[in-house]
Design a protein around this motif. Structure first.
Motif, short mmCIF file in Angstrom:
data_model
loop_
_atom_site.label_atom_id
_atom_site.label_comp_id
_atom_site.label_asym_id
_atom_site.label_seq_id
_atom_site.Cartn_x
_atom_site.Cartn_y
_atom_site.Cartn_z
N TRP A 162 -1.40 132.79 -8.57
CA TRP A 162 -1.01 134.10 -9.46
C TRP A 162 -2.72 133.37 -10.79
N VAL A 163 -3.98 133.83 -10.16
CA VAL A 163 -5.77 133.59 -10.37
C VAL A 163 -5.51 134.62 -11.93
N CYS A 164 -5.81 134.32 -12.93
CA CYS A 164 -5.22 135.09 -14.18
C CYS A 164 -7.23 134.29 -15.41
N ILE A 165 -7.93 135.33 -15.25
CA ILE A 165 -9.10 135.06 -15.45
C ILE A 165 -9.47 135.69 -16.62
N MET A 166 -9.45 135.78 -17.76
CA MET A 166 -9.83 136.97 -18.86
C MET A 166 -11.20 137.57 -18.18
N VAL A 167 -12.13 136.99 -18.19
CA VAL A 167 -13.23 137.85 -17.47
C VAL A 167 -14.14 138.00 -16.51
N LEU A 168 -13.82 138.93 -15.41
CA LEU A 168 -13.28 138.75 -13.89
C LEU A 168 -14.43 139.31 -13.50
N HIS A 169 -15.87 138.83 -13.05
CA HIS A 169 -17.16 139.88 -13.37
C HIS A 169 -16.61 140.30 -11.30
N GLU A 170 -17.18 142.17 -10.94
CA GLU A 170 -16.51 142.26 -9.97
C GLU A 170 -16.93 142.19 -8.55
N TYR A 171 -18.03 141.42 -9.02
CA TYR A 171 -18.86 141.23 -7.34
C TYR A 171 -18.70 139.39 -7.27
N GLY A 172 -17.90 138.99 -8.28
CA GLY A 172 -17.65 137.62 -7.99
C GLY A 172 -16.22 138.13 -7.86
N TYR A 173 -15.32 138.81 -8.05
CA TYR A 173 -14.08 138.64 -7.96
C TYR A 173 -13.82 138.63 -6.40
N PHE A 174 -14.94 140.34 -5.70
CA PHE A 174 -14.31 140.88 -4.94
C PHE A 174 -14.72 139.63 -3.55
N ILE A 175 -15.75 138.98 -4.01
CA ILE A 175 -16.09 137.60 -2.84
C ILE A 175 -14.84 136.33 -2.90
N THR A 176 -14.51 135.87 -4.53
CA THR A 176 -14.10 135.30 -3.91
C THR A 176 -12.41 135.69 -3.62
N PRO A 201 -16.54 142.96 -15.94
CA PRO A 201 -17.88 143.56 -16.23
C PRO A 201 -17.94 144.34 -14.56
N GLU A 202 -18.68 145.18 -14.71
CA GLU A 202 -19.59 146.04 -13.18
C GLU A 202 -20.33 145.42 -12.47
N ASP A 203 -20.83 144.72 -11.61
CA ASP A 203 -22.27 143.71 -11.75
C ASP A 203 -22.64 143.75 -10.18
N ARG A 204 -22.31 144.96 -8.80
CA ARG A 204 -21.38 144.89 -7.84
C ARG A 204 -23.62 145.50 -7.71
N LYS A 205 -23.94 145.27 -6.56
CA LYS A 205 -25.54 145.90 -6.26
C LYS A 205 -25.09 147.13 -5.72
N TYR A 206 -23.98 147.28 -5.69
CA TYR A 206 -23.85 148.99 -5.25
C TYR A 206 -23.74 149.96 -6.37
N GLY A 231 -43.91 135.90 -6.73
CA GLY A 231 -42.93 135.02 -5.63
C GLY A 231 -41.41 135.60 -5.96
N MET A 232 -40.84 136.05 -5.65
CA MET A 232 -39.85 136.47 -5.56
C MET A 232 -40.03 137.02 -3.59
N LYS A 233 -38.98 136.25 -3.14
CA LYS A 233 -39.28 136.78 -1.73
C LYS A 233 -38.79 138.29 -1.32
N PHE A 234 -37.71 138.95 -2.36
CA PHE A 234 -37.94 140.76 -2.14
C PHE A 234 -38.19 140.89 -3.53
N GLU A 235 -38.51 142.35 -3.30
CA GLU A 235 -39.17 143.67 -4.88
C GLU A 235 -37.37 142.87 -5.94
N PRO A 236 -37.59 143.25 -6.88
CA PRO A 236 -36.28 143.76 -7.61
C PRO A 236 -35.69 145.10 -7.09
N VAL A 237 -34.07 144.69 -7.41
CA VAL A 237 -33.31 146.22 -7.21
C VAL A 237 -33.51 146.57 -8.61
N TYR A 238 -33.97 147.41 -9.47
CA TYR A 238 -34.22 147.85 -10.66
C TYR A 238 -33.12 148.65 -10.55
#
Length: 339
Positions: A162-176, A201-206, A231-238
């Motif tokens: 069991w991986v029990c995390i109080m605050v689980l950001h969506e993208y980090g959870y998906f990848i991990t 919390p939702e943080d996925r790019k989509y 100076g960024m390689k790509f334009e920010p996704v707004y």
């Protein structure tokens, strides 16, 4: 009492236990010193929106205890005989940096002992179920590093994890989750991986437009912000304006926009005056991706994540609202606690 003074008192009521174990109680002078770094015509509204956000996103010690007190007897995790369950299950204390896991294990152990008269094992060699506890997952790199090493080197051939995390950001959870399942597969062990959390919390790019983290709708006329973006390689996704997020942390689009812009401007400024920051210390928070920053607005009583906007935690010469405890600080405190 004027509005500014009243808002500061509300903020202090929310964050009064921040790093209390390090004897750093915030006071009016502390908040005023931090707030004075913002333009006078924006400071009050920054304070107002931040208070509203932290009322929902700050995890006090009492809130953390309540969350984990529920876990120790929740049938979803421990079945219908929790006292018997905790006689064989084991907590994991395998975190390579920081004290959050060690401290949370102490909290949950005391709750289990109080409720069931059982002192749970820690890092047992042959338990049927294991619990990896932590307060927050942002990118997931630390959680993956800890658990993947344990799976390869120490985990039994068959168990539930069991991986029990109080605050689980969506993208980090998906990848991990994806990467840990790959490690389990490669190990040849029969490990069932399950997760528990309090908020996601939702943080996925989509889902950028309904995110729960700071995602600006535009850049800024500020020179340092312009230079950073150029100076960024790509334009920010707004973000397309109009949402206060799935978790409704923000009061309104206007309030959210103000916080995003002010923290973006100050984050770019902080990068210009703090030479020791790394490239990944983006204006809106640490991120290995070439973005404006991670932008989490969740803070716990134990610490402020470096994935939060730089304006909240970076120090010297900037003055932080939430001075961070580093891994070196945590190691020193753990050493003295062990005496």
């Amino acid at each position: 009492m004027n509005e500014r003074a009243a808002l500061i008192q509300r903020l202090l009521a929310i964050i009064s236990d921040y790093r209390a174990h390090d004897k750093l109680p915030p006071d009016v002078e502390h908040v005023e010193k931090w707030l004075s770094q913002f333009p006078e015509d924006s400071a009050l509204n920054v304070l107002k929106e931040l208070v509203g956000v932290l009322e929902k996103s700050y995890f006090s010690k009492s809130k953390v205890i309540a969350e984990f007190a529920n876990l120790v007897e929740n049938p979803h995790f421990v079945g219908h005989d929790p006292a018997q369950y905790w006689k064989t299950a084991s907590l994991l204390d395998i975190q390579k940096g920081g004290n959050s896991q060690h401290d949370l294990n102490e909290l949950i152990s005391s709750k289990i002992s109080e409720k069931f008269g059982v002192v749970p094992a820690v890092n047992s060699a042959g338990a049927p179920a294991y619990y990896y506890m932590d307060d927050m997952l942002c990118s997931g790199s630390r959680v993956f590093s800890d658990i993947s090493s344990w799976i390869r080197d120490s985990a039994p051939t068959k168990c539930t994890l069991w991986v029990c995390i109080m605050v689980l950001h969506e993208y980090g959870y998906f990848i991990t989750n994806k990467k840990l399942l790959e490690v389990i597969g490669q190990s040849g062990k029969q490990i069932k991986l399950d997760w528990g959390y309090s908020v996601k919390p939702e943080d996925r790019k989509y889902y950028n437009d309904v995110s729960d983290v700071l995602r600006p709708t535009t850049g800024s006329d500020d020179g340092l912000v312009k230079a950073y973006i150029e100076g960024m390689k790509f334009e920010p996704v707004y973000r397309v304006p109009g949402s206060t997020g799935k978790l409704q942390y923000f009061s309104s689009e206007a309030g959210r926009h103000l916080l995003e812009q002010q923290f973006l401007i100050k984050g770019a400024y902080i990068r210009s005056i703090c030479p020791n920051l790394k490239t990944a210390h983006r204006p809106l928070g640490f991120s290995s991706l070439d973005t404006l920053g991670f932008g989490t607005m969740v803070v716990t009583y134990r610490n402020c994540p470096n994935n939060a906007p730089l304006a909240l935690w970076v120090g010297d010469p900037w003055y932080p609202l939430f001075p961070r405890s580093t891994n070196a600080d945590a190691a020193l405190r753990r050493m003295f606690d062990d005496f």
